[in-house]
Design an enzyme around this catalytic site. Structure first.
Site, mmCIF file in Angstrom:
data_model
loop_
_atom_site.group_PDB
_atom_site.id
_atom_site.type_symbol
_atom_site.label_atom_id
_atom_site.label_comp_id
_atom_site.label_asym_id
_atom_site.label_seq_id
_atom_site.Cartn_x
_atom_site.Cartn_y
_atom_site.Cartn_z
ATOM 1 N N ARG A 44 0.676 -1.199 -0.148
ATOM 2 C CA ARG A 44 0.104 0.038 -0.064
ATOM 3 C C ARG A 44 0.797 1.470 0.132
ATOM 4 N NH1 ARG A 44 -5.302 -0.909 3.715
ATOM 5 N NH2 ARG A 44 -6.002 -2.975 3.055
ATOM 6 N N ASP A 145 -15.744 9.676 8.206
ATOM 7 C CA ASP A 145 -14.501 8.895 8.195
ATOM 8 C C ASP A 145 -13.311 9.535 7.983
ATOM 9 O OD1 ASP A 145 -14.715 5.572 6.989
ATOM 10 O OD2 ASP A 145 -12.692 6.580 6.775
HETATM 11 C C1 SAM Z 1 -13.932 -1.718 7.226
HETATM 12 S S1 SAM Z 1 -14.614 -0.002 6.953
HETATM 13 C C2 SAM Z 1 -16.178 -0.304 7.877
HETATM 14 C C3 SAM Z 1 -17.074 0.459 6.983
HETATM 15 C C4 SAM Z 1 -18.466 0.420 7.562
HETATM 16 N N1 SAM Z 1 -18.685 0.936 8.928
HETATM 17 C C5 SAM Z 1 -18.996 -1.233 7.428
HETATM 18 O O1 SAM Z 1 -19.003 -1.613 8.692
HETATM 19 O O2 SAM Z 1 -19.169 -1.472 6.662
HETATM 20 C C6 SAM Z 1 -13.619 0.897 8.409
HETATM 21 C C7 SAM Z 1 -13.403 2.153 7.996
HETATM 22 O O3 SAM Z 1 -13.155 2.921 9.371
HETATM 23 C C8 SAM Z 1 -12.306 3.964 8.903
HETATM 24 N N2 SAM Z 1 -11.360 4.338 9.810
HETATM 25 C C9 SAM Z 1 -10.171 3.896 10.340
HETATM 26 N N3 SAM Z 1 -9.527 4.733 11.249
HETATM 27 C C10 SAM Z 1 -10.371 5.828 11.634
HETATM 28 C C11 SAM Z 1 -10.211 6.682 12.141
HETATM 29 N N4 SAM Z 1 -9.174 6.779 13.123
HETATM 30 N N5 SAM Z 1 -11.486 7.436 12.462
HETATM 31 C C12 SAM Z 1 -12.260 7.361 11.647
HETATM 32 N N6 SAM Z 1 -12.598 6.389 10.608
HETATM 33 C C13 SAM Z 1 -11.559 5.578 10.831
HETATM 34 C C14 SAM Z 1 -11.623 3.555 7.480
HETATM 35 O O4 SAM Z 1 -11.132 4.708 6.800
HETATM 36 C C15 SAM Z 1 -12.587 2.652 6.961
HETATM 37 O O5 SAM Z 1 -13.302 3.374 5.691
#
Ligand code: SAM
Length: 276
Positions: A44, A145
């Site tokens: 990545r 996000d």
């Molecule tokens: C696996 S996805 C889950 C998406 C959705 N909530 C679902 O359950 O389908 C995790 C998301 O968390 C976000 N994320 C990771 N670290 C974060 C942070 N410190 N603050 C806010 N969002 C974060 C990522 O960018 C990603 O889009």
């Protein structure tokens, strides 16, 4: 063009580089990369080296520490954004019942706190419309996000048609428009859904969140798994003042908040309310 190394890697990548990546993504996003994720981190971050034209990880990681724009791109590169419409579907059945039970003259506020590419907040909007009909105009959804790139996708609301394959024909017809011409093979979310949602970047790790509660519902699904327990707890403690006694907090099915039992009580399968 660089010659791939013996291991097939274009760039030299040491354990020190990997440990530095781990440190930086933990500090800035709370993401706790395990030692087994070295290959993933290489792949990545190497993409960022190619885009920026930087030829060593050491130099690139120095840039990440000094330039906020590249730090943002670095974070975007390391987040995992897997999501789907109606993921973990029983949550939306419970949400629909809940919305019917709280509906009143006031605005109902929902916060989707790790909204990724938008499928989850659009599912929340569809659920509200299906549950409340015309009263759904009282529902406001805040979708946030840390990843600024996925937020752009979410805001555009355009998806490959196979992303909605599993939805019922009624939902597809009601909430999506089929793309034509250069949008052939895509669908776009109808404005009825878009109008209910505000998208905003927000890092759950930040001390101050620029948002206004209280929220009737908080979705925080499949993001806590990337954080250690201390980070999870500090975030959960910040959710509590944004909730009322009736509010519900939805976590992902593989997540649990037993370590926050003094502030949250279980209300259903990975659903929590605040402890009284
Ligand atoms: C696996 S996805 C889950 C998406 C959705 N909530 C679902 O359950 O389908 C995790 C998301 O968390 C976000 N994320 C990771 N670290 C974060 C942070 N410190 N603050 C806010 N969002 C974060 C990522 O960018 C990603 O889009």
């Amino acid at each position: 063009m660089n010659i791939p190394t013996i291991q097939g890697r274009q760039f030299h990548f040491t354990d020190e580089d990997f440990q530095q990546i781990r440190k930086l993504i933990y500090e800035h996003a709370g993401i706790n990369l395990s030692n087994s994720k070295s290959e993933m981190a290489y792949n990545r971050v190497a993409r960022r080296l190619r885009v920026t034209g930087v030829t060593s990880f050491e130099e690139y990681l120095r840039i990440v520490q000094t330039q906020s724009a590249e730090r943002e791109a670095f974070i975007n590169a390391l987040t995992t954004n897997l999501t789907a419409f109606f993921r973990e579907p029983e949550h939306f059945t419970i949400l629909a019942d809940y919305l019917r039970s709280v509906v009143s003259n006031r605005t109902i506020k929902i916060w989707c706190s790790a909204s990724s590419t938008g499928e989850e907040p659009y599912t929340l909007a569809m659920t509200a419309i299906e549950a409340l009909g015309s009263l759904s105009s009282c529902v406001q959804i805040l979708a946030t996000d840390i990843d600024t790139q996925v937020l752009k996708t979410a805001e555009a609301g355009i998806y490959s048609i196979d992303r909605i394959e599993k939805l019922s024909p009624e939902l597809k017809k009601r909430f999506f428009l089929k793309g034509k011409g250069d949008q052939q093979g895509n669908v776009s979310v109808r404005s009825e859904l878009k109008n209910m949602i505000t998208f905003q970047s927000l890092n759950l790790l930040e001390k101050n969140w620029n948002i206004q509660g209280p929220f009737d519902v908080i979705f925080c699904r499949n993001v806590m798994i990337y954080f250690d327990k201390d980070t999870q707890l500090s975030i959960l403690k910040k959710f509590v003042p944004l909730m009322t006694k009736e509010s519900l907090l939805f976590a992902g099915h593989s997540e649990n908040f037993y370590h926050a039992a003094d502030i949250l009580v279980k209300k259903g399968r990975t659903i929590y309310g605040i402890a009284s």
